[in-house]
Write a protein that holds these residues in place. Structure first.
Motif, short mmCIF file in Angstrom:
data_model
loop_
_atom_site.label_atom_id
_atom_site.label_comp_id
_atom_site.label_asym_id
_atom_site.label_seq_id
_atom_site.Cartn_x
_atom_site.Cartn_y
_atom_site.Cartn_z
N ALA A 1 18.50 -14.64 3.00
CA ALA A 1 18.42 -15.89 2.08
C ALA A 1 19.36 -15.79 0.85
CB ALA A 1 16.87 -15.90 1.59
N GLY A 2 19.80 -14.62 0.71
CA GLY A 2 20.81 -14.64 -0.71
C GLY A 2 20.24 -14.43 -1.87
N LYS A 3 20.96 -14.56 -2.81
CA LYS A 3 20.98 -14.40 -4.19
C LYS A 3 20.64 -16.04 -4.71
CE LYS A 3 23.19 -9.88 -5.43
NZ LYS A 3 24.29 -9.64 -6.06
N GLY A 4 19.70 -16.07 -5.63
CA GLY A 4 19.43 -17.27 -6.40
C GLY A 4 18.61 -18.25 -5.42
N ASN A 5 18.62 -19.45 -5.72
CA ASN A 5 17.79 -20.46 -5.16
C ASN A 5 18.54 -21.28 -4.07
OD1 ASN A 5 16.80 -23.43 -4.59
ND2 ASN A 5 15.23 -22.36 -5.79
N LEU A 6 18.11 -20.99 -2.75
CA LEU A 6 19.00 -21.63 -1.67
C LEU A 6 19.11 -23.12 -1.68
CD1 LEU A 6 20.59 -20.50 0.89
CD2 LEU A 6 18.38 -20.61 2.18
N ASP A 7 18.08 -23.68 -1.94
CA ASP A 7 18.34 -25.27 -2.22
C ASP A 7 19.47 -25.73 -3.30
OD1 ASP A 7 16.31 -25.75 -0.31
OD2 ASP A 7 14.66 -25.72 -1.79
N ASN A 8 19.33 -24.93 -4.32
CA ASN A 8 20.27 -25.14 -5.24
C ASN A 8 21.73 -25.03 -4.77
OD1 ASN A 8 18.52 -25.84 -7.27
ND2 ASN A 8 18.23 -23.99 -8.14
N PHE A 9 21.86 -23.73 -3.99
CA PHE A 9 23.22 -23.41 -3.42
C PHE A 9 23.52 -24.59 -2.48
CE2 PHE A 9 25.40 -21.70 0.36
CZ PHE A 9 26.35 -21.11 -0.27
N VAL A 10 22.77 -25.11 -1.74
CA VAL A 10 23.22 -26.25 -0.92
C VAL A 10 23.58 -27.38 -1.33
CG1 VAL A 10 22.41 -27.75 0.93
CG2 VAL A 10 21.62 -25.25 1.01
N VAL A 11 22.95 -27.95 -2.54
CA VAL A 11 23.20 -29.02 -3.40
C VAL A 11 24.58 -28.62 -4.13
CG1 VAL A 11 22.74 -30.43 -5.24
CG2 VAL A 11 20.85 -29.68 -3.68
N GLN A 12 24.88 -27.51 -4.59
CA GLN A 12 26.27 -27.16 -5.49
C GLN A 12 27.08 -27.41 -4.23
OE1 GLN A 12 26.32 -27.05 -8.27
NE2 GLN A 12 28.83 -26.34 -8.40
N VAL A 13 27.06 -26.89 -2.98
CA VAL A 13 28.25 -26.64 -2.13
C VAL A 13 28.56 -27.94 -1.70
CG1 VAL A 13 28.90 -25.68 0.17
CG2 VAL A 13 27.63 -24.25 -1.59
N ARG A 14 27.64 -28.77 -1.43
CA ARG A 14 27.64 -30.06 -0.65
C ARG A 14 28.55 -31.11 -1.99
NH1 ARG A 14 22.51 -32.76 2.16
NH2 ARG A 14 24.30 -34.13 2.65
N SER A 15 27.92 -30.89 -3.11
CA SER A 15 28.67 -31.64 -4.41
C SER A 15 30.25 -31.10 -4.54
CB SER A 15 28.10 -31.38 -5.64
OG SER A 15 28.55 -31.73 -6.80
N LEU A 16 30.51 -29.82 -4.17
CA LEU A 16 31.70 -29.36 -4.38
C LEU A 16 32.56 -29.99 -3.09
CD1 LEU A 16 31.25 -25.78 -5.61
CD2 LEU A 16 32.22 -27.50 -6.86
N LEU A 17 31.87 -29.99 -1.89
CA LEU A 17 32.65 -30.74 -0.75
C LEU A 17 32.99 -32.20 -0.89
CD1 LEU A 17 30.73 -28.98 1.92
CD2 LEU A 17 33.11 -28.54 1.53
N ASN A 18 32.08 -32.80 -1.63
CA ASN A 18 32.31 -34.22 -1.69
C ASN A 18 33.52 -34.44 -2.92
OD1 ASN A 18 29.89 -34.96 -0.38
ND2 ASN A 18 28.83 -34.97 -1.94
N GLN A 19 33.85 -33.37 -3.84
CA GLN A 19 35.05 -33.59 -4.50
C GLN A 19 36.22 -32.91 -3.84
OE1 GLN A 19 33.72 -32.44 -8.72
NE2 GLN A 19 31.77 -32.31 -7.62
N ASN A 20 36.06 -32.51 -2.57
CA ASN A 20 37.13 -31.58 -1.92
C ASN A 20 37.57 -30.34 -2.80
OD1 ASN A 20 38.89 -31.22 0.09
ND2 ASN A 20 40.54 -32.22 -0.77
N LYS A 21 36.64 -29.56 -3.51
CA LYS A 21 36.71 -28.35 -4.18
C LYS A 21 36.46 -27.18 -3.33
CE LYS A 21 36.00 -30.46 -8.73
NZ LYS A 21 35.34 -30.43 -10.12
N ILE A 22 37.57 -26.78 -2.51
CA ILE A 22 37.22 -25.87 -1.27
C ILE A 22 36.97 -24.44 -2.09
CG2 ILE A 22 37.76 -24.93 1.03
CD1 ILE A 22 36.91 -27.84 0.95
N ASP A 23 38.05 -24.28 -3.05
CA ASP A 23 38.01 -22.94 -3.68
C ASP A 23 36.49 -22.58 -4.41
OD1 ASP A 23 40.50 -22.38 -2.44
OD2 ASP A 23 41.64 -23.08 -4.09
N GLU A 24 36.21 -23.60 -5.13
CA GLU A 24 35.12 -23.37 -5.88
C GLU A 24 33.81 -23.27 -4.97
OE1 GLU A 24 37.28 -25.62 -6.48
OE2 GLU A 24 37.92 -25.74 -8.49
N ALA A 25 33.78 -24.05 -3.88
CA ALA A 25 32.62 -23.68 -3.01
C ALA A 25 32.78 -22.43 -2.33
CB ALA A 25 32.90 -24.89 -1.76
#
Length: 287
Positions: free
Chosen positions: A109-133
């Protein structure tokens, strides 16, 4: 184009090799189960007239087993007969591999909250910030992060590829995510079959012990002629019920834990699918 999944071969081997090896652990647990039966349950202190039995185990005393009477619950379980150490082994196996799955899936499951990780990555993808993701995946350090990282790495490579059309790139991206997911699944599902099997087999083995106990009871009923041996009759019935109780208890625990861990695995795969869809949608929008 070379797939990025192949770059992590050593990590893949390590993940597949993770967890306990049943071929080594189960014989050890059987030996422990037999020792518990002989020296814990069979301790003379669990029976009446313990001084006549000596020390060590009832099984190695000079007194016939039919002449000893339990004085504690452990002694009652001991009187369940030869099937009891097998059922004890099953119970220990369920406990050991449940702890193993708990820690492995917790690590997956990894470190931190998994739901928050999903939300964060999806937000970065919507902004096309691949390196940050990708940086988020490195911080997550779980199975979801591993799969998403492979997908994003392939995403970057395909976005600069001029030899493939958009449809071919989408196929290649989807394939990379599926391969990364496939490589993670063996580690998540390893040893789950043991819990599933014991959920069924424990009941069947207990049924065998129940039948053996009832055979002894009816034999005592018939061999006594007009006056059945009440002690032998009650011993046979007691043996049957002890095996039934141990088998049902082990089976119930195994089934509950199997379903619990299956739901945890399903939750992880759902998160992977959720982000994978976002990766594909982002790639289709920005490339």
């Amino acid at each position: 184009m070379e797939m990025n999944v192949s770059k992590n071969d050593e990590q893949v081997v390590a993940r597949k090799a993770g967890g306990l090896n049943p071929a080594v652990i189960i014989p050890i647990l059987f030996a422990i189960g037999v020792c518990i039966y002989l020296f814990v349950l069979g301790n003379p202190g669990n029976f009446k007239d313990a001084e006549k039995l000596g020390s060590g185990s009832v099984a190695f005393s000079s007194v016939e087993g039919k002449d000893i009477h339990p004085e504690s619950f452990l002694g009652i379980i001991y009187k369940g007969g030869v099937i009891v150490p097998i059922l004890i082994t099953f119970m220990i196996t369920v406990i050991v591999f449940s702890f193993e799955r708990y820690f492995v899936l917790g690590k997956a499951a990894g470190k931190g909250n998994l739901d928050n990780f999903v939300v964060q990555v999806r937000s970065l993808l919507n902004q096309n910030k691949i390196d940050e993701a990708l940086e988020e995946c490195d911080r997550q350090q779980g199975s979801v992060g591993n799969v998403v990282k492979e997908g994003l790495t392939t995403y970057k490579a395909l976005s600069h590829d001029t030899t493939l059309n958009k449809e071919q790139k989408m196929v290649a991206l989807n394939k990379a995510i599926e391969e990364a997911t496939t490589l993670e699944m063996p580690m998540l599902e390893k040893n789950m079959m043991i819990l599933s099997t014991l959920g069924t087999v424990a009941t069947l083995i207990a049924l065998l012990g129940t039948v053996i106990g009832m055979i002894k009871a009816f034999f005592a009923l018939g061999s006594g002629g007009g006056t059945p041996d009440a002690a032998a009759l009650s011993t046979g019935i007691s043996e049957a019920l002890i095996n039934t109780a141990l088998g049902i208890g082990t089976s119930a625990i195994a089934i509950i834990l199997y379903n619990y861990f299956t739901s945890k695995i399903d939750g992880l795969t759902y998160k992977i699918d959720e982000i994978a869809m976002s990766i594909q949608q982002s790639f289709a929008e920005f490339n």
